[in-house]
Design an enzyme around this catalytic site. Structure first.
Site, PDB file in Angstrom:
ATOM      1  N   HIS A  62      17.552  66.531  19.124  1.00  0.00           N
ATOM      2  CA  HIS A  62      18.663  66.888  18.224  1.00  0.00           C
ATOM      3  C   HIS A  62      17.724  66.882  16.621  1.00  0.00           C
ATOM      4  CE1 HIS A  62      21.541  64.696  20.729  1.00  0.00           C
ATOM      5  NE2 HIS A  62      21.305  65.904  21.298  1.00  0.00           N
ATOM      6  N   LYS A  72      14.440  59.903   9.999  1.00  0.00           N
ATOM      7  CA  LYS A  72      15.036  58.535  10.719  1.00  0.00           C
ATOM      8  C   LYS A  72      13.730  57.634  10.981  1.00  0.00           C
ATOM      9  CE  LYS A  72      17.739  61.821  13.318  1.00  0.00           C
ATOM     10  NZ  LYS A  72      17.902  63.022  14.327  1.00  0.00           N
ATOM     11  N   TYR A 132      18.909  53.032  14.534  1.00  0.00           N
ATOM     12  CA  TYR A 132      18.197  53.856  13.648  1.00  0.00           C
ATOM     13  C   TYR A 132      18.669  54.164  12.395  1.00  0.00           C
ATOM     14  CZ  TYR A 132      20.422  58.053  15.761  1.00  0.00           C
ATOM     15  OH  TYR A 132      21.640  58.573  16.503  1.00  0.00           O
ATOM     16  N   ASP A 170      23.786  68.803  25.743  1.00  0.00           N
ATOM     17  CA  ASP A 170      22.598  68.739  25.599  1.00  0.00           C
ATOM     18  C   ASP A 170      21.989  69.575  26.633  1.00  0.00           C
ATOM     19  OD1 ASP A 170      21.712  65.122  24.327  1.00  0.00           O
ATOM     20  OD2 ASP A 170      22.526  67.070  23.471  1.00  0.00           O
TER      21      ASP A 170
END
Ligand SMILES: Cc1cn([C@H]2C[C@H](O)[C@@H](COP(=O)(O)OP(=O)(O)O[C@H]3O[C@H](C)C(=O)[C@H](O)[C@H]3O)O2)c(=O)[nH]c1=O
Length: 182
Positions: A62, A72, A132, A170
């Site tokens: 992603h 991130k 995260y 996904d």
């Protein structure tokens, strides 16, 4: 905290300094000054995310595009995952290359993934709690993705295809080539 830059410029593996004693352990999981010095950039994280997954779950690949692109800082609180970052920066010498690393509650390693990357992970342990920090807010209309088994990227997820569990979303992600055309 030790910072090691990967082959993908701006993407770093972080190894924290752990203070162990008879009670257990302590470590600074994030310190803005030390972090920005370590990656030689100023990053302002604005959102923390956490997900729980069972063995074989693969979340990704992603990214958020344009002004909502996210850097991130990822780590595993419980369990272990294979974490993957893909360089989508068209001007980068490592465009289309990926870096992967096992992140676990055992090794306490973290991966910093700059803006301009796709990200995903596959769960290696029975369960994994994944945490995260993001330097930009979630923006669903800016979400993009690349199918996990893209031929050009040829990512080794370290788990067998039969064990993989992906969301229907996904499983329908575009190829690397098609994802970057939009
Ligand atoms: C990412 C995100 C999602 N959501 C909502 C949207 C969905 O209703 C639900 C699950 O989202 P999704 O299936 O996209 O969750 P993941 O598959 O874990 O997505 C993440 O997986 C990979 C590993 C990433 O690096 C991204 O940060 C992120 O895309 O949470 C929010 O409300 N805020 C958010 O920031």
């Amino acid at each position: 905290m030790i910072f090691n830059e990967t082959k993908l410029k701006g993407c770093f593996v972080l190894e924290p300094t752990i203070f162990n004693d008879e009670r257990g352990y302590f470590y600074e999981s994030y310190n803005k000054n030390k972090f920005n010095d370590g990656i030689r950039a100023d990053v302002d994280f604005v959102q923390d995310n956490q997900s729980f997954s069972t063995k074989g779950v693969l979340r990704g690949l992603h990214f958020q595009s344009g002004e909502f692109a996210q850097a991130k800082l990822v780590r595993v609180l419980n369990g272990s995952v294979l974490d993957v970052a893909v360089d989508l920066r068209k001007s980068s010498q490592t465009f289309g290359q990926y870096f992967s690393i096992v992140l676990s509650s055992e090794n306490k390693k973290q991966l910093f993934i700059p803006r301009g990357f796709a990200h995903g992970f596959a769960v290696l342990s029975n369960t994994a709690d994944f945490f995260y920090k993001c330097d930009n807010y979630y923006n669903s209309s800016s979400e993009g993705g690349i199918i996990y088994n893209d031929q050009q990227l040829n990512i080794d997820w370290k788990i067998s295809k039969d064990d993989m569990k992906l969301s229907s979303k996904d499983l329908e992600l575009p190829t690397f080539k098609d994802a970057l055309l939009c």
